[in-house]
Design a protein around this motif. Structure first.
Motif, PDB file in Angstrom:
ATOM      1  N   ALA A  89      18.944  -6.227  -0.619  1.00  0.00           N
ATOM      2  CA  ALA A  89      17.717  -5.817   0.069  1.00  0.00           C
ATOM      3  C   ALA A  89      18.040  -4.927   1.254  1.00  0.00           C
ATOM      4  O   ALA A  89      17.380  -3.902   1.490  1.00  0.00           O
ATOM      5  CB  ALA A  89      16.934  -7.049   0.523  1.00  0.00           C
ATOM      6  N   GLN A  90      19.078  -5.306   2.013  1.00  0.00           N
ATOM      7  CA  GLN A  90      19.467  -4.501   3.176  1.00  0.00           C
ATOM      8  C   GLN A  90      19.938  -3.115   2.752  1.00  0.00           C
ATOM      9  O   GLN A  90      19.670  -2.119   3.442  1.00  0.00           O
ATOM     10  CB  GLN A  90      20.572  -5.210   3.970  1.00  0.00           C
ATOM     11  N   GLU A  91      20.597  -3.040   1.610  1.00  0.00           N
ATOM     12  CA  GLU A  91      21.067  -1.745   1.118  1.00  0.00           C
ATOM     13  C   GLU A  91      19.875  -0.852   0.756  1.00  0.00           C
ATOM     14  O   GLU A  91      19.847   0.336   1.100  1.00  0.00           O
ATOM     15  CB  GLU A  91      21.972  -1.948  -0.109  1.00  0.00           C
ATOM     16  N   HIS A  92      18.908  -1.426   0.043  1.00  0.00           N
ATOM     17  CA  HIS A  92      17.694  -0.659  -0.303  1.00  0.00           C
ATOM     18  C   HIS A  92      16.968  -0.214   0.969  1.00  0.00           C
ATOM     19  O   HIS A  92      16.489   0.916   1.063  1.00  0.00           O
ATOM     20  CB  HIS A  92      16.756  -1.494  -1.172  1.00  0.00           C
ATOM     21  N   ASN A 109       0.838  -1.198   0.000  1.00  0.00           N
ATOM     22  CA  ASN A 109       0.000   0.000   0.000  1.00  0.00           C
ATOM     23  C   ASN A 109       0.874   1.250   0.000  1.00  0.00           C
ATOM     24  O   ASN A 109       1.481   1.615   1.015  1.00  0.00           O
ATOM     25  CB  ASN A 109      -0.907  -0.009   1.235  1.00  0.00           C
ATOM     26  N   GLN A 110       0.914   1.925  -1.141  1.00  0.00           N
ATOM     27  CA  GLN A 110       1.801   3.081  -1.273  1.00  0.00           C
ATOM     28  C   GLN A 110       1.292   4.318  -0.544  1.00  0.00           C
ATOM     29  O   GLN A 110       1.979   5.329  -0.479  1.00  0.00           O
ATOM     30  CB  GLN A 110       2.042   3.379  -2.754  1.00  0.00           C
ATOM     31  N   GLN A 111       0.087   4.228   0.029  1.00  0.00           N
ATOM     32  CA  GLN A 111      -0.388   5.318   0.874  1.00  0.00           C
ATOM     33  C   GLN A 111       0.251   5.268   2.261  1.00  0.00           C
ATOM     34  O   GLN A 111       0.166   6.225   3.026  1.00  0.00           O
ATOM     35  CB  GLN A 111      -1.916   5.273   0.991  1.00  0.00           C
ATOM     36  N   HIS A 112       0.882   4.135   2.565  1.00  0.00           N
ATOM     37  CA  HIS A 112       1.624   3.999   3.817  1.00  0.00           C
ATOM     38  C   HIS A 112       2.940   4.764   3.693  1.00  0.00           C
ATOM     39  O   HIS A 112       3.602   4.716   2.647  1.00  0.00           O
ATOM     40  CB  HIS A 112       1.897   2.522   4.097  1.00  0.00           C
ATOM     41  N   GLU A 113       3.327   5.451   4.740  1.00  0.00           N
ATOM     42  CA  GLU A 113       4.525   6.288   4.700  1.00  0.00           C
ATOM     43  C   GLU A 113       5.754   5.522   4.233  1.00  0.00           C
ATOM     44  O   GLU A 113       6.521   6.002   3.385  1.00  0.00           O
ATOM     45  CB  GLU A 113       4.784   6.879   6.093  1.00  0.00           C
ATOM     46  N   VAL A 114       5.952   4.339   4.764  1.00  0.00           N
ATOM     47  CA  VAL A 114       7.153   3.560   4.424  1.00  0.00           C
ATOM     48  C   VAL A 114       7.033   2.929   3.047  1.00  0.00           C
ATOM     49  O   VAL A 114       7.953   2.996   2.219  1.00  0.00           O
ATOM     50  CB  VAL A 114       7.413   2.482   5.492  1.00  0.00           C
ATOM     51  N   LEU A 115       5.886   2.323   2.765  1.00  0.00           N
ATOM     52  CA  LEU A 115       5.712   1.612   1.500  1.00  0.00           C
ATOM     53  C   LEU A 115       5.538   2.548   0.319  1.00  0.00           C
ATOM     54  O   LEU A 115       5.587   2.116  -0.842  1.00  0.00           O
ATOM     55  CB  LEU A 115       4.535   0.641   1.609  1.00  0.00           C
ATOM     56  N   GLY A 116       5.359   3.811   0.576  1.00  0.00           N
ATOM     57  CA  GLY A 116       5.366   4.797  -0.482  1.00  0.00           C
ATOM     58  C   GLY A 116       6.775   5.078  -0.986  1.00  0.00           C
ATOM     59  O   GLY A 116       6.962   5.736  -2.016  1.00  0.00           O
ATOM     60  N   ASN A 117       7.758   4.529  -0.302  1.00  0.00           N
ATOM     61  CA  ASN A 117       9.162   4.712  -0.665  1.00  0.00           C
ATOM     62  C   ASN A 117       9.603   3.560  -1.580  1.00  0.00           C
ATOM     63  O   ASN A 117       9.511   2.393  -1.200  1.00  0.00           O
ATOM     64  CB  ASN A 117      10.027   4.757   0.597  1.00  0.00           C
ATOM     65  N   VAL A 118      10.091   3.883  -2.759  1.00  0.00           N
ATOM     66  CA  VAL A 118      10.427   2.843  -3.726  1.00  0.00           C
ATOM     67  C   VAL A 118      11.568   1.956  -3.243  1.00  0.00           C
ATOM     68  O   VAL A 118      11.602   0.752  -3.532  1.00  0.00           O
ATOM     69  CB  VAL A 118      10.761   3.459  -5.105  1.00  0.00           C
ATOM     70  N   ASN A 119      12.508   2.498  -2.466  1.00  0.00           N
ATOM     71  CA  ASN A 119      13.600   1.666  -1.949  1.00  0.00           C
ATOM     72  C   ASN A 119      13.100   0.654  -0.930  1.00  0.00           C
ATOM     73  O   ASN A 119      13.597  -0.477  -0.872  1.00  0.00           O
ATOM     74  CB  ASN A 119      14.696   2.537  -1.344  1.00  0.00           C
ATOM     75  N   ALA A 120      12.106   1.041  -0.147  1.00  0.00           N
ATOM     76  CA  ALA A 120      11.523   0.098   0.806  1.00  0.00           C
ATOM     77  C   ALA A 120      10.845  -1.048   0.057  1.00  0.00           C
ATOM     78  O   ALA A 120      10.970  -2.225   0.436  1.00  0.00           O
ATOM     79  CB  ALA A 120      10.520   0.812   1.713  1.00  0.00           C
ATOM     80  N   ARG A 121      10.155  -0.706  -1.013  1.00  0.00           N
ATOM     81  CA  ARG A 121       9.469  -1.745  -1.788  1.00  0.00           C
ATOM     82  C   ARG A 121      10.474  -2.660  -2.488  1.00  0.00           C
ATOM     83  O   ARG A 121      10.281  -3.884  -2.560  1.00  0.00           O
ATOM     84  CB  ARG A 121       8.524  -1.107  -2.811  1.00  0.00           C
ATOM     85  N   LYS A 122      11.567  -2.088  -2.982  1.00  0.00           N
ATOM     86  CA  LYS A 122      12.588  -2.917  -3.630  1.00  0.00           C
ATOM     87  C   LYS A 122      13.267  -3.838  -2.617  1.00  0.00           C
ATOM     88  O   LYS A 122      13.643  -4.964  -2.948  1.00  0.00           O
ATOM     89  CB  LYS A 122      13.612  -2.032  -4.332  1.00  0.00           C
TER      90      LYS A 122
END
Length: 570
Positions: free
Chosen positions: A392-395, A323-336
């Motif tokens: 993944a840890q780097e992203h 859910n990209q409306q979530h603060e963290v998941l709106g971040n592309v690096n978090a999703r990657k």
């Protein structure tokens, strides 16, 4: 797919992998479960017999099970794989799916399309009849399609499948135009003209889908509210006809001797019992009372090594929606980071153990082929995600720095079945490899998951999709801005433009259209990391070696029994 199809969530999650449809469910759903779209409950046929050699011998009776009752046999009202399965067994549309998903003539003998691909003219065979003796005519298609988009009918799949496809369908379904204005006309009894809103490259495959089946108007209106609710309230024009229907228990199909192609139908009977427990199905199979049994994980292990255990790949994908409306998941690096941290090989080999494959994109393998080279879509675009914990840890570290955080808690929306919980526990373990991440699993009943998905009240969600038609668009069109099945918050003008271009400007240029879809998938998965692909589902089941000729379909009815036969049953 329709709203209720949105989440193959749960049960699919697993050992017993559940169902998918319209694409199809599966007797791999043997225990029943929740599904989305044509991925709901699926019957227990014998897909392993496809292409087998032999000839009919002995009693031509097939005994199988289904994990759920048929909700309706009304083509206008059907929305799930169980209904579409038995509609496809008892009725013929213009075309039907044959081996290798090739379109073969059914009620249509041939068709022509105009140079601009907006007008299709179907010549119908004159030897097809309904089981009451009436001829099947072009008028039956006109009536059925008008009925499906008529707002008074209340069809869910009629507008879904026809709006934006058949001329004026959307205006009619919105109550803005008379049903008689639908772009389907009987030029005479055996000539059907269909006008489209725009060129639809996959339109021919739609003619094999249950929503587009014909209906005998006099019979439907005579039955009134009872139409399609009991065996005696059903009229067939296909290879089989239903003679018994004991709701929630069983149903029987027998060969339709008046079928136009009856000489190629070998089975005399198909007996279907509703059995929800895998253990019960296996016992019935072992005792010889049924001829096929879908398996869940533990039973796959128990039957390992048996020549009667077969697995079959399906064009059904599962993935984590974020859910990209979530603060963290709106971040592309978090999703990657989430994409890269999950070990898909262990997921399919250890957790599922039923032949499922690691998913590496949004299009399944062996589903869409390049229109010139014939190369598989998946082979061309390759693996768009990989398991790499270090990467993944780097992203993740980059995302935490960008967000100014050192710890995060995310909620994983999951199912409340035993198998769903096992899958979610594995995903939680994988995700918590990311430094500072805590995952809280929220198991809820299927209906509640549908509501939470609709309202986008989730962080992470295990979801899935099966195709409604054979074209990359059935997967990629989902993620356009404000798409009815998007529910991720993803919005990209560039992505939208690619899908719009593929379906309009390039509708009549198959190579460029295909290449545009390739580009769109890379943007969706590789660049924007909208989804974290998990696996492509496979079914595992036991089937008797004497059952031959059953065809498994990637859309519409899960199985075709028209050409099935029994060879050498003792």
């Amino acid at each position: 797919m329709r709203k209720t199809n949105w989440l193959l969530l749960g049960l699919a999650l697993v050992l017993s992998m559940f169902l998918v449809a319209c694409s199809g469910g599966g007797d791999n759903n043997a225990d029943g479960g929740e599904g989305e779209g044509n991925t709901e409950e699926k019957n227990e046929g014998n897909e392993g017999s496809e292409g087998s050699e032999g000839e009919p011998s002995g009693e031509q009776v097939l005994n199988i099970t289904d994990s759920a009752e048929i909700p309706t046999m009304d083509p206008s009202m059907a929305t799930d794989a169980v209904a579409f399965q038995w509609l496809g067994s008892t009725m013929d549309g213009l075309y039907r799916l044959g081996e290798n998903a090739e379109m073969e003539p059914a009620i249509a003998e041939s068709h022509e399309q105009s140079e601009d691909a907006l007008t299709w003219t179907f010549k119908l065979r004159e030897d097809a009849t309904w089981t009451n003796g009436d001829p099947v005519t072009a008028h039956d298609f006109v009536y059925a399609w008008q009925r499906a988009v008529n707002p008074e009918t209340g069809s869910e799949y009629g507008p879904y499948m026809m709006n934006g496809v058949i001329k004026n369908a959307e205006a009619i379904s919105n109550g803005e135009m008379a049903v008689e204005e639908l772009g389907v006309t009987a030029e005479d009894d055996y000539t059907l003209k269909v006008e489209l809103e725009k060129p639809i490259p996959y339109f021919l495959s739609l003619t094999a889908f249950g929503t587009f089946l014909p209906l005998n108007q006099d019979f439907v209106e005579e039955q009134g509210d009872k139409f399609a609710l009991e065996a005696e309230n059903i009229l067939s024009n296909g290879p089989f006809k239903m003679t018994e229907w004991k709701h929630e228990e069983s149903w029987k199909l027998v060969k339709n001797e008046d079928y136009w192609d009856a000489e190629n139908v070998n089975l005399e009977e198909i007996n279907v019992s509703v059995v929800k427990e895998t253990s019960t199905r296996v016992n019935l199979y072992d005792s010889g009372e049924i001829d096929a049994a879908g398996l869940s994980g533990e039973f796959v292990q128990q039957k390992a090594g048996s020549e009667e255990l077969k697995t079959e790949e399906e064009p059904v994908l599962f993935y984590l929606k974020m859910n990209q409306q979530h603060e963290v998941l709106g971040n592309v690096n978090a999703r990657k980071a989430i994409q890269s941290v999950i070990n898909r090989e262990d997921l399919v080999n250890v957790i599922l153990a039923n032949g499922s494959l690691p998913a590496v994109g949004d299009i399944p393998q062996n589903f869409a082929k390049h229109p010139e080279s014939g190369e598989d879509f998946r082979d061309i675009n390759g693996e768009l995600v990989e398991t790499n914990v270090e990467k993944a840890q780097e992203h993740w570290a980059t995302a935490m720095e960008e967000l100014g955080k050192d710890s995060v808690e995310l909620e994983l929306l999951g199912g409340d079945s035993e198998v769903a919980k096992e899958m979610d526990a594995y995903l939680k373990n994988q995700l918590e490899q990311l430094e500072g991440l805590t995952v809280k699993v929220k198991p809820v009943p299927f209906k509640e998951r549908l509501r939470l998905d609709t309202e986008m009240e989730y962080d992470l969600q295990n979801s899935g999709w099966g195709p409604d038609y054979i074209d990359p668009n059935t997967f990629l069109n989902m993620w356009v801005t404000d798409g009815g099945n998007n529910k991720t918050g993803y919005s990209s003008e560039e992505y939208d433009a690619l899908i719009e271009k593929a379906n309009n400007e390039l509708a009549l240029e198959p190579v460029k259209r295909f290449e545009t879809f390739l580009e769109a998938e890379k943007m969706l998965i590789e660049e924007d990391a909208v989804l974290a692909p998990l696996y492509q589902r496979a079914s595992a089941k036991l089937w008797k070696p004497y059952v031959k000729g059953v065809i498994t379909n990637p859309m519409g009815p899960d199985y075709t029994y028209k050409y099935a036969y029994i060879d050498g049953k003792e």
